[in-house]
Write an enzyme that holds these catalytic residues in place. Structure first.
Site, PDB file in Angstrom:
ATOM      1  N   GLU A 216     -52.894 -17.304  61.535  1.00 44.64           N
ATOM      2  CA  GLU A 216     -52.401 -16.554  60.599  1.00 44.64           C
ATOM      3  C   GLU A 216     -52.703 -17.205  59.259  1.00 44.64           C
ATOM      4  OE1 GLU A 216     -50.400 -14.500  57.776  1.00 44.64           O
ATOM      5  OE2 GLU A 216     -50.824 -13.474  59.738  1.00 44.64           O
TER       6      GLU A 216
ATOM      7  N   ARG B 261     -38.027  -5.360  60.576  1.00 42.86           N
ATOM      8  CA  ARG B 261     -39.430  -5.822  60.996  1.00 42.86           C
ATOM      9  C   ARG B 261     -39.194  -7.299  61.351  1.00 42.86           C
ATOM     10  NH1 ARG B 261     -44.867  -3.588  59.597  1.00 42.86           N
ATOM     11  NH2 ARG B 261     -43.608  -2.068  58.510  1.00 42.86           N
TER      12      ARG B 261
ATOM     13  N   TYR C  29     -32.871   5.056  56.812  1.00 40.95           N
ATOM     14  CA  TYR C  29     -32.333   4.785  58.163  1.00 40.95           C
ATOM     15  C   TYR C  29     -31.644   3.554  58.398  1.00 40.95           C
ATOM     16  CZ  TYR C  29     -36.895   2.405  58.850  1.00 40.95           C
ATOM     17  OH  TYR C  29     -38.054   1.987  58.814  1.00 40.95           O
TER      18      TYR C  29
ATOM     19  N   ASP D 138     -54.027  -1.697  61.347  1.00 41.30           N
ATOM     20  CA  ASP D 138     -54.308  -1.447  59.989  1.00 41.30           C
ATOM     21  C   ASP D 138     -56.016  -1.825  59.794  1.00 41.30           C
ATOM     22  OD1 ASP D 138     -52.123  -0.121  59.558  1.00 41.30           O
ATOM     23  OD2 ASP D 138     -51.234  -1.404  58.303  1.00 41.30           O
TER      24      ASP D 138
END
Length: 382
Positions: free
Chosen positions: A45, A115, A204, A281
């Protein structure tokens, strides 16, 4: 890989060295799927830490099946909210048009996550499974990790995608999106789609008494792509001025907001080359009008690991793309269609709203049944 995620169907991943580029949701799901099959897995990462701040995410049943098969069902349920319904709203009048019940559908719950919580669930599971996670580790074409398989889960700014396809030419859609989280402890467990001419918002709830807001407006002035662009909350409120106080009252509570220019990227023509494969993605960016970005990445991760577990890499990677491409293209096309439906004005808007009220009154299941092909799909069953 078996449905539990703990054993392998073909066994060929056992002992393989797999390098995953990108520590987001898709990359971590792939790392865990390969580790569950016995592979030696490393994640690279580029950021100094694997974190996610200020964002909600919806996990629909098709994505939830992957999380369950990876052994994460209980952890996911403990750190999310089960959705009860979807409510299309007239953002001008502030009225609910209808309500589509999610609780009567078979299969896993539709869930709302922060998330950061979902990243933490996957990251913890990866480390428990023996995955080595390297942060501050930027991969370039000249510094590719040594591995039997390199997986690109590094998002829309993928390093690996151009290596397989050359440079893209994404185009601005004429829409920008703001994303924010506010305190709102009394929010009902529903996703509301607030529709108005040339703009809409989706709200939401999130665990901890918070509410996620994504607001989209059509405009010619473009913004850069990526959520790291901070904007003045006053710009968001100005863009949605004049709409119902039920919506603008929520926007008045926004203290920090990210701005994102919405660009349409082509689905990659090539998802693999030699020992490299891309997913999520990096392979098929989608606009946020169907809440499927992460769910499709979870599916990709499972299918890629399963294909590799049952065949040699040279055979597995073409099979992976063949199994996934048509489905993700259909999901992207559906999301693009929603971008139009949410922003109708004039007579088309009135007709569409009458249709929603009619469906909700006469055949409430029909609206959600049109997405059975999406939500009922189970990649963990082969």
């Amino acid at each position: 890989m078996a449905e539990s995620g703990k054993t392998s169907r073909g066994g060929l991943n056992r002992g393989r060295r797999v390098a995953v580029v990108g520590g987001g949701l898709g990359g971590l799901a792939a790392a865990l799927a390969f580790a569950r099959g016995g592979a030696t897995v490393e994640v690279f990462e580029r950021a100094p830490a694997i974190t996610e701040v200020g964002a909600g995410i919806q996990v629909s049943p098709n994505g939830a099946r992957v999380l369950a098969a990876l052994g994460l069902e209980d952890a996911a349920a403990a750190r999310s909210i089960a959705a009860e319904a979807v409510e299309p709203m007239d953002a001008v009048a502030g009225r609910r048009l209808t309500r589509f019940d999610l609780t009567q559908r078979p299969g896993p719950d539709y869930r709302f996550f922060h998330r950061a919580d979902l990243i933490d669930i996957l990251l913890t599971a990866c480390r428990d499974a023996g995955v080595a996670v390297h942060t501050g580790a930027e991969v370039t074409p000249g510094t590719m990790p040594e591995a039997d398989l390199v997986v690109g889960g590094d998002g829309i700014r993928s390093v690996l995608r151009p290596m397989l396809n050359g440079e893209d030419a994404p185009f601005f859609t004429g829409q920008v999106a703001w994303r924010a989280v506010i305190d709102h402890p009394d929010a009902a467990p529903v996703a509301r789609v607030w529709m108005a001419p040339k703009q809409h918002a989706v709200t939401y709830p999130l665990p901890g008494g918070r509410l996620n807001i994504v607001a989209v407006q059509e405009r010619q002035q473009w913004a850069k792509e990526g959520w790291n662009i901070h904007d003045d909350p006053g710009n968001l409120r100005h863009a949605f001025r004049g709409l119902s106080g039920r919506l603008t009252g929520l926007l008045d509570k926004v203290e920090a907001v990210g701005l994102w220019g919405l660009f349409r990227h082509p689905v990659a023509g090539h998802w693999h080359k030699d020992n490299i494969a891309i997913l999520g993605d990096a392979a098929h960016p989608t606009l946020p009008f169907l809440a499927q970005g992460a769910n499709l990445a979870f599916e990709d991760a499972w299918v890629l690991a399963a294909c590799c577990d049952g065949a040699e890499i040279a055979e597995a990677l073409p099979r992976y793309q063949q199994m996934r491409r048509d489905r993700v293209q259909r999901a992207i096309s559906t999301a693009n269609g929603n971008a139009v439906k949410y922003h109708l004005g004039g007579l088309p808007r009135r007709v569409a709203h009458m249709g929603l009220r009619g469906i909700g009154a006469l055949a409430p299941g029909a609206y959600l049944d049109r997405l059975n092909w999406l939500y009922d799909h189970d990649v963990t069953q082969g």
